[in-house]
Scaffold this motif. Structure first.
Motif, PDB file in Angstrom:
ATOM      1  N   ILE A   1       0.410  -1.060  -0.307  1.00 27.05           N
ATOM      2  CA  ILE A   1       0.281   0.164   0.025  1.00 27.05           C
ATOM      3  C   ILE A   1       0.675   1.279  -0.402  1.00 27.05           C
ATOM      4  CG2 ILE A   1      -0.298   0.018   2.689  1.00 27.05           C
ATOM      5  CD1 ILE A   1      -3.009   1.313   2.434  1.00 27.05           C
TER       6      ILE A   1
ATOM      7  N   SER B   1       1.041   5.571   0.431  1.00 30.85           N
ATOM      8  CA  SER B   1      -0.140   7.206   0.343  1.00 30.85           C
ATOM      9  C   SER B   1       0.129   7.363  -0.576  1.00 30.85           C
ATOM     10  CB  SER B   1       1.373   7.782   1.969  1.00 30.85           C
ATOM     11  OG  SER B   1       0.218   8.709   1.927  1.00 30.85           O
TER      12      SER B   1
ATOM     13  N   GLU C   1      -6.510   8.288  -1.585  1.00 31.27           N
ATOM     14  CA  GLU C   1      -6.527   8.483  -0.256  1.00 31.27           C
ATOM     15  C   GLU C   1      -5.932   7.321   0.365  1.00 31.27           C
ATOM     16  OE1 GLU C   1      -9.770   8.248   2.402  1.00 31.27           O
ATOM     17  OE2 GLU C   1     -10.788  10.587   1.055  1.00 31.27           O
ATOM     18  N   LYS C   2      -5.579   5.701  -0.610  1.00 30.46           N
ATOM     19  CA  LYS C   2      -4.584   4.732  -0.333  1.00 30.46           C
ATOM     20  C   LYS C   2      -5.055   3.747  -1.276  1.00 30.46           C
ATOM     21  CE  LYS C   2      -5.378   4.272   4.422  1.00 30.46           C
ATOM     22  NZ  LYS C   2      -6.771   4.701   4.666  1.00 30.46           N
TER      23      LYS C   2
ATOM     24  N   SER D   1     -10.326   0.461   7.712  1.00 26.18           N
ATOM     25  CA  SER D   1      -9.298   1.430   7.456  1.00 26.18           C
ATOM     26  C   SER D   1      -9.153   2.838   8.458  1.00 26.18           C
ATOM     27  CB  SER D   1      -9.363   1.842   5.681  1.00 26.18           C
ATOM     28  OG  SER D   1      -8.474   2.697   5.880  1.00 26.18           O
TER      29      SER D   1
ATOM     30  N   ASP E   1      -5.273   2.911  10.373  1.00 27.35           N
ATOM     31  CA  ASP E   1      -4.513   4.371  10.364  1.00 27.35           C
ATOM     32  C   ASP E   1      -3.737   4.346  11.633  1.00 27.35           C
ATOM     33  OD1 ASP E   1      -4.535   4.780   7.293  1.00 27.35           O
ATOM     34  OD2 ASP E   1      -6.519   6.057   7.106  1.00 27.35           O
TER      35      ASP E   1
ATOM     36  N   PRO F   1       1.205  -4.731   5.298  1.00 29.56           N
ATOM     37  CA  PRO F   1       0.083  -4.203   4.576  1.00 29.56           C
ATOM     38  C   PRO F   1      -0.940  -5.086   4.489  1.00 29.56           C
ATOM     39  CG  PRO F   1       2.124  -3.387   3.722  1.00 29.56           C
ATOM     40  CD  PRO F   1       2.612  -5.213   4.621  1.00 29.56           C
TER      41      PRO F   1
ATOM     42  N   TYR G   1      -4.646  -4.734   5.879  1.00 26.66           N
ATOM     43  CA  TYR G   1      -5.949  -3.257   5.531  1.00 26.66           C
ATOM     44  C   TYR G   1      -6.843  -4.849   5.415  1.00 26.66           C
ATOM     45  CZ  TYR G   1      -4.120   1.265   5.993  1.00 26.66           C
ATOM     46  OH  TYR G   1      -3.372   2.393   6.140  1.00 26.66           O
TER      47      TYR G   1
END
Length: 292
Positions: free
Chosen positions: A5, A7, A60-61, A90, A94, A106, A109
């Motif tokens: 993932i 940012s 956003e992701k 999510s 975070d 990752p 998620y």
């Protein structure tokens, strides 16, 4: 399943072409290298069609999979789950990344989202599972458990769903997996081992583990990482036979107790631990236990 993932901050200049809009918040795309990625952002997929260029500023992701099969499985999962639940899960991850101060695997998620959404479905059908390791999770993973409680509060506030504390422990275990990159099976095995060690200490004839001791928290941390080292096969203790002999002479009862614990750990994990681990555990027991 393994995926990565990024940012959105690192993807501002990446051009992505839409394959399909999974829902209003999740979109399957192709990046500049022709690799399928899953982009997430509030309202990201609204009115998009195949072939459109994605507005990277709204991402956003971004999930990058290693194989097409992984991309398909992630797309299938996100397409079957309510967008709000995906977004809440999510937010839990975070918050965990921020509070724990370390990078999480990752895949959390995916695994946590899958778990929580399934737990919501079960709860609505009246099925709730008890976590028999709740007490151990509270003791050995207090920060992760606190994040689990945050997750339950978030779900109750946003969805009106109330879970028992057992579910906070379940969330915590998924976070522990992500911290140490274990499978859920390994994490449960380690936590069960910690439970069994505490049970054996409770039955030890001449020592009483004092939970009111100022050293109790330090002891639980020591024990947790001792068990992790046993199951990972990693030795981090310097050789010091004089220290081992000094502890054996000064604290014979604690040393014998520590010996039984370490032997049990080695038997369960199939690894060996140096004598220094036994000595350090004995010294920790001496500070935390009362003689009876």
């Amino acid at each position: 399943m393994v995926f990565f993932i990024a940012s959105a901050k690192g993807e501002r200049n990446v051009r992505m072409k839409v394959l399909k809009s999974i829902n209003n918040n999740v979109v399957s795309c192709l990046d500049e290298n022709g690799q399928e990625v899953i982009a997430m952002g509030r309202g990201l997929g609204f009115s998009l069609r195949s072939g459109d260029e994605l507005d990277a500023a709204k991402v956003e992701k971004l999930f990058r999979m290693q194989t097409p099969d992984e991309a398909r499985r992630l797309t299938d999962l996100f397409s079957t789950l309510p967008p709000q639940q995906i977004e809440l899960c999510s937010r839990i991850v975070d918050r965990a990344t921020e509070d724990l101060g370390r990078k999480l695997c990752p895949s959390v998620y995916l695994t946590l989202t899958d778990h929580i959404c399934f737990a919501i479905e079960r709860l609505r059908k009246g099925t709730v599972f008890q976590n028999t390791l709740l007490a151990e999770v509270r003791t050995f993973y207090p920060r992760e458990y606190a994040l689990g409680k945050y997750g339950l509060e978030l779900l109750e506030r946003e969805l009106g769903i109330h879970f028992p504390d057992d579910e906070a422990a379940n969330i915590a275990l998924h976070l522990v997996n992500a911290e140490y990159e274990n499978s859920i099976r390994d994490t449960l095995r380690i936590t069960q081992t910690l439970h069994d060690v505490l049970t054996s200490l409770a039955g030890w004839p001449h020592l009483h583990l004092d939970q009111e001791s100022g050293f109790y928290d330090e002891f639980t941390v020591h024990l947790k990482f001792l068990v992790f080292r046993a199951f990972s096969g990693q030795e981090q203790t310097q050789k010091d036979p004089r220290f081992v002999e000094a502890v054996r002479q000064c604290y014979p009862e604690e040393f014998h107790c520590a010996q039984q614990i370490v032997e049990g750990l080695c038997s369960r994990s199939g690894t060996s631990l140096p004598p220094e681990e036994q000595a350090y555990l004995a010294a920790s027991l001496h500070r935390t236990c009362r003689k009876v």
